[in-house]
Scaffold this motif. Structure first.
Motif, PDB file in Angstrom:
ATOM      1  N   MET A 187      31.658   8.022  30.503  1.00 54.79           N
ATOM      2  CA  MET A 187      30.416   8.303  31.238  1.00 54.79           C
ATOM      3  C   MET A 187      30.736   8.659  32.691  1.00 54.79           C
ATOM      4  SD  MET A 187      27.381   8.163  29.911  1.00 54.79           S
ATOM      5  CE  MET A 187      26.127   7.694  31.103  1.00 54.79           C
ATOM      6  N   LYS A 188      31.594   7.840  33.280  1.00 60.03           N
ATOM      7  CA  LYS A 188      31.928   7.984  34.685  1.00 60.03           C
ATOM      8  C   LYS A 188      32.648   9.314  34.927  1.00 60.03           C
ATOM      9  CE  LYS A 188      34.676   5.366  37.945  1.00 60.03           C
ATOM     10  NZ  LYS A 188      35.480   4.148  38.052  1.00 60.03           N
ATOM     11  N   ARG A 189      33.538   9.663  33.999  1.00 58.54           N
ATOM     12  CA  ARG A 189      34.337  10.863  34.163  1.00 58.54           C
ATOM     13  C   ARG A 189      33.498  12.125  33.928  1.00 58.54           C
ATOM     14  NH1 ARG A 189      38.373  11.266  30.172  1.00 58.54           N
ATOM     15  NH2 ARG A 189      37.781   9.126  29.955  1.00 58.54           N
ATOM     16  N   SER A 190      32.679  12.098  32.865  1.00 57.67           N
ATOM     17  CA  SER A 190      32.016  13.346  32.473  1.00 57.67           C
ATOM     18  C   SER A 190      30.540  13.443  32.861  1.00 57.67           C
ATOM     19  CB  SER A 190      32.133  13.542  30.966  1.00 57.67           C
ATOM     20  OG  SER A 190      33.466  13.410  30.564  1.00 57.67           O
ATOM     21  N   HIS A 191      29.901  12.293  33.045  1.00 56.64           N
ATOM     22  CA  HIS A 191      28.452  12.353  33.320  1.00 56.64           C
ATOM     23  C   HIS A 191      28.072  11.398  34.432  1.00 56.64           C
ATOM     24  CE1 HIS A 191      28.390  14.438  29.479  1.00 56.64           C
ATOM     25  NE2 HIS A 191      29.009  13.426  28.945  1.00 56.64           N
ATOM     26  N   ARG A 192      28.859  11.431  35.493  1.00 55.10           N
ATOM     27  CA  ARG A 192      28.714  10.440  36.554  1.00 55.10           C
ATOM     28  C   ARG A 192      27.303  10.365  37.121  1.00 55.10           C
ATOM     29  NH1 ARG A 192      33.478   8.763  39.837  1.00 55.10           N
ATOM     30  NH2 ARG A 192      32.716   6.979  40.980  1.00 55.10           N
ATOM     31  N   THR A 224      23.405   9.802  22.294  1.00 50.23           N
ATOM     32  CA  THR A 224      24.150  10.326  21.140  1.00 50.23           C
ATOM     33  C   THR A 224      25.154  11.396  21.568  1.00 50.23           C
ATOM     34  OG1 THR A 224      22.293  11.805  20.772  1.00 50.23           O
ATOM     35  CG2 THR A 224      22.413   9.868  19.358  1.00 50.23           C
ATOM     36  N   VAL A 225      24.817  12.148  22.619  1.00 47.38           N
ATOM     37  CA  VAL A 225      25.745  13.173  23.107  1.00 47.38           C
ATOM     38  C   VAL A 225      27.021  12.506  23.627  1.00 47.38           C
ATOM     39  CG1 VAL A 225      26.108  14.921  24.903  1.00 47.38           C
ATOM     40  CG2 VAL A 225      23.951  14.862  23.640  1.00 47.38           C
ATOM     41  N   VAL A 226      26.835  11.473  24.433  1.00 40.32           N
ATOM     42  CA  VAL A 226      27.987  10.761  24.990  1.00 40.32           C
ATOM     43  C   VAL A 226      28.798  10.136  23.855  1.00 40.32           C
ATOM     44  CG1 VAL A 226      28.743   9.020  26.637  1.00 40.32           C
ATOM     45  CG2 VAL A 226      26.592  10.200  27.000  1.00 40.32           C
ATOM     46  N   TYR A 227      28.082   9.559  22.908  1.00 42.54           N
ATOM     47  CA  TYR A 227      28.761   8.905  21.787  1.00 42.54           C
ATOM     48  C   TYR A 227      29.609   9.909  21.003  1.00 42.54           C
ATOM     49  CZ  TYR A 227      29.519   6.301  17.465  1.00 42.54           C
ATOM     50  OH  TYR A 227      30.099   5.690  16.384  1.00 42.54           O
ATOM     51  N   ASN A 228      29.025  11.083  20.732  1.00 41.45           N
ATOM     52  CA  ASN A 228      29.775  12.086  19.968  1.00 41.45           C
ATOM     53  C   ASN A 228      31.012  12.571  20.719  1.00 41.45           C
ATOM     54  OD1 ASN A 228      28.380  12.191  17.514  1.00 41.45           O
ATOM     55  ND2 ASN A 228      26.729  13.333  18.487  1.00 41.45           N
ATOM     56  N   GLU A 229      30.897  12.658  22.023  1.00 47.54           N
ATOM     57  CA  GLU A 229      32.064  13.040  22.825  1.00 47.54           C
ATOM     58  C   GLU A 229      33.111  11.919  22.777  1.00 47.54           C
ATOM     59  OE1 GLU A 229      29.654  15.730  26.117  1.00 47.54           O
ATOM     60  OE2 GLU A 229      30.270  13.681  26.608  1.00 47.54           O
ATOM     61  N   TYR A 230      32.605  10.718  22.873  1.00 49.18           N
ATOM     62  CA  TYR A 230      33.498   9.555  22.892  1.00 49.18           C
ATOM     63  C   TYR A 230      34.289   9.428  21.590  1.00 49.18           C
ATOM     64  CZ  TYR A 230      34.813   4.654  22.450  1.00 49.18           C
ATOM     65  OH  TYR A 230      35.507   3.507  22.211  1.00 49.18           O
ATOM     66  N   ILE A 231      33.616   9.657  20.463  1.00 51.87           N
ATOM     67  CA  ILE A 231      34.318   9.474  19.182  1.00 51.87           C
ATOM     68  C   ILE A 231      35.195  10.673  18.811  1.00 51.87           C
ATOM     69  CG2 ILE A 231      32.545   7.911  18.268  1.00 51.87           C
ATOM     70  CD1 ILE A 231      31.540  10.178  16.544  1.00 51.87           C
ATOM     71  N   ALA A 232      35.163  11.705  19.648  1.00 47.10           N
ATOM     72  CA  ALA A 232      36.025  12.857  19.368  1.00 47.10           C
ATOM     73  C   ALA A 232      37.500  12.461  19.427  1.00 47.10           C
ATOM     74  CB  ALA A 232      35.739  13.974  20.361  1.00 47.10           C
ATOM     75  N   ASP A 233      37.795  11.436  20.192  1.00 49.42           N
ATOM     76  CA  ASP A 233      39.164  10.922  20.220  1.00 49.42           C
ATOM     77  C   ASP A 233      39.399  10.130  18.934  1.00 49.42           C
ATOM     78  OD1 ASP A 233      41.514   9.597  20.580  1.00 49.42           O
ATOM     79  OD2 ASP A 233      40.870   8.456  22.351  1.00 49.42           O
ATOM     80  N   ARG A 234      40.367  10.586  18.153  1.00 47.11           N
ATOM     81  CA  ARG A 234      40.579  10.021  16.820  1.00 47.11           C
ATOM     82  C   ARG A 234      40.819   8.501  16.877  1.00 47.11           C
ATOM     83  NH1 ARG A 234      44.735  10.421  12.718  1.00 47.11           N
ATOM     84  NH2 ARG A 234      46.274  10.759  14.330  1.00 47.11           N
ATOM     85  N   HIS A 235      41.461   8.049  17.902  1.00 51.01           N
ATOM     86  CA  HIS A 235      41.780   6.614  17.955  1.00 51.01           C
ATOM     87  C   HIS A 235      40.876   5.847  18.910  1.00 51.01           C
ATOM     88  CE1 HIS A 235      44.921   6.486  15.088  1.00 51.01           C
ATOM     89  NE2 HIS A 235      45.578   7.465  15.671  1.00 51.01           N
ATOM     90  N   HIS A 236      39.654   6.318  19.013  1.00 46.75           N
ATOM     91  CA  HIS A 236      38.705   5.548  19.820  1.00 46.75           C
ATOM     92  C   HIS A 236      38.455   4.201  19.125  1.00 46.75           C
ATOM     93  CE1 HIS A 236      35.932   7.220  16.795  1.00 46.75           C
ATOM     94  NE2 HIS A 236      35.214   6.146  17.016  1.00 46.75           N
ATOM     95  N   VAL A 237      38.022   3.221  19.896  1.00 47.19           N
ATOM     96  CA  VAL A 237      37.652   1.942  19.287  1.00 47.19           C
ATOM     97  C   VAL A 237      36.359   2.183  18.514  1.00 47.19           C
ATOM     98  CG1 VAL A 237      36.928  -0.432  19.707  1.00 47.19           C
ATOM     99  CG2 VAL A 237      38.701   0.593  21.127  1.00 47.19           C
ATOM    100  N   HIS A 238      36.382   1.926  17.239  1.00 52.11           N
ATOM    101  CA  HIS A 238      35.216   2.232  16.407  1.00 52.11           C
ATOM    102  C   HIS A 238      34.131   1.184  16.581  1.00 52.11           C
ATOM    103  CE1 HIS A 238      37.833   5.223  14.934  1.00 52.11           C
ATOM    104  NE2 HIS A 238      37.116   5.524  13.852  1.00 52.11           N
ATOM    105  N   MET A 239      32.904   1.681  16.598  1.00 54.54           N
ATOM    106  CA  MET A 239      31.790   0.775  16.860  1.00 54.54           C
ATOM    107  C   MET A 239      31.653  -0.307  15.790  1.00 54.54           C
ATOM    108  SD  MET A 239      28.139   1.666  18.412  1.00 54.54           S
ATOM    109  CE  MET A 239      27.397   2.324  16.983  1.00 54.54           C
ATOM    110  N   ASN A 240      32.035   0.021  14.561  1.00 55.37           N
ATOM    111  CA  ASN A 240      31.881  -1.012  13.526  1.00 55.37           C
ATOM    112  C   ASN A 240      32.872  -2.166  13.676  1.00 55.37           C
ATOM    113  OD1 ASN A 240      34.130   0.314  12.620  1.00 55.37           O
ATOM    114  ND2 ASN A 240      33.147   1.209  10.822  1.00 55.37           N
ATOM    115  N   SER A 241      33.756  -2.092  14.659  1.00 53.94           N
ATOM    116  CA  SER A 241      34.629  -3.242  14.933  1.00 53.94           C
ATOM    117  C   SER A 241      34.103  -4.051  16.108  1.00 53.94           C
ATOM    118  CB  SER A 241      36.035  -2.761  15.274  1.00 53.94           C
ATOM    119  OG  SER A 241      36.380  -1.672  14.499  1.00 53.94           O
ATOM    120  N   THR A 242      32.982  -3.613  16.649  1.00 51.28           N
ATOM    121  CA  THR A 242      32.432  -4.331  17.801  1.00 51.28           C
ATOM    122  C   THR A 242      31.260  -5.206  17.362  1.00 51.28           C
ATOM    123  OG1 THR A 242      30.731  -2.705  18.341  1.00 51.28           O
ATOM    124  CG2 THR A 242      32.936  -2.302  19.224  1.00 51.28           C
TER     125      THR A 242
END
Ligand SMILES: [Zn+2]
Length: 213
Positions: free
Chosen positions: A80-85, A92-110
């Motif tokens: 958020m800070k880097r791209s949409h300060r 959902t837009v931020v989320y989709n950008e965030y999950i574009a990284d294959r090894h992001h921490v997946h929400m279902n583990s939170t």
């Protein structure tokens, strides 16, 4: 769905989207392993390396979920800070950008089951300004860094003002002491004379009213 509809851009997009979501589902956070489908995921879960990871997880599940939650939040906010300060943007837009990284921490583990839950958490903890609209949740990053800096500056300013005020009072007291010392050698009569012409600045007007007995 008819045979022709199967190849429409919309249908393809929907399938890609569904596949993407499926992919998110078949990710093992503990092993950071992406499986292709349900079957692959089942196979992975039976593997020895996964079993070992699950033993670690079983020893302290709460702490591990908490760790993933913290990491998820931290990386999400970092993005958020880097791209949409300074913009208000759909969650959902931020989320989709965030999950574009294959090894992001997946929400279902939170500890958050849905994006909405996570967004509400961001609002509650004052990390983002959040609003629910007919178009879904919108979030605005709250820049803690500059806010903290601003508060710090204000505090310093207040402190400086306090010091100046204290010094002023000290000078005033010193002045009064000096004046009192000058008056000391005088006789009582002369002292009274002097005081009449020059009232002390701190003396209160006596209006005779007493509000509280
Ligand atoms: Zn695994």
């Amino acid at each position: 769905m008819g045979k022709n509809e199967f190849l429409t851009p919309k249908a393809i997009a929907n399938r890609i989207k569904a596949k993407g979501l499926q992919k998110l589902r078949w990710y093992c956070q503990m092993c950071q392993k992406q499986c292709r489908d349900e079957n692959g995921f089942k196979c992975h879960c039976m593997s020895e390396s996964h079993q070992r990871q699950m033993q670690i997880f079983g020893q302290n599940p709460d702490r591990i979920v908490e760790g993933y939650s913290e990491e998820f939040e931290e990386l999400f906010l970092e993005h958020m800070k880097r791209s949409h300060r300074s913009s208000r943007i759909q969650a959902t837009v931020v989320y989709n950008e965030y999950i574009a990284d294959r090894h992001h921490v997946h929400m279902n583990s939170t500890r958050w089951a849905t994006l909405t839950e996570f967004v509400k958490h961001l609002g509650r903890t004052g990390k983002c300004k959040v609003e629910e609209t007919p178009k879904g949740w919108f979030i605005t990053y709250i820049d803690r860094d500059s806010e903290t800096l601003f508060k710090e500056k204000q505090k310093n300013k207040r402190l400086r003002a306090d010091i100046v005020e204290e010094e002023k009072q000290e000078r005033e007291i010193r002045r009064q002491i000096e004046k009192a010392e000058q008056l000391m050698p005088l006789t009582k009569g002369e002292e009274a004379e002097k005081e009449k012409g020059e009232p002390l600045p701190l003396s209160k007007p006596d209006n005779g009213k007493i509000a509280f007995a």
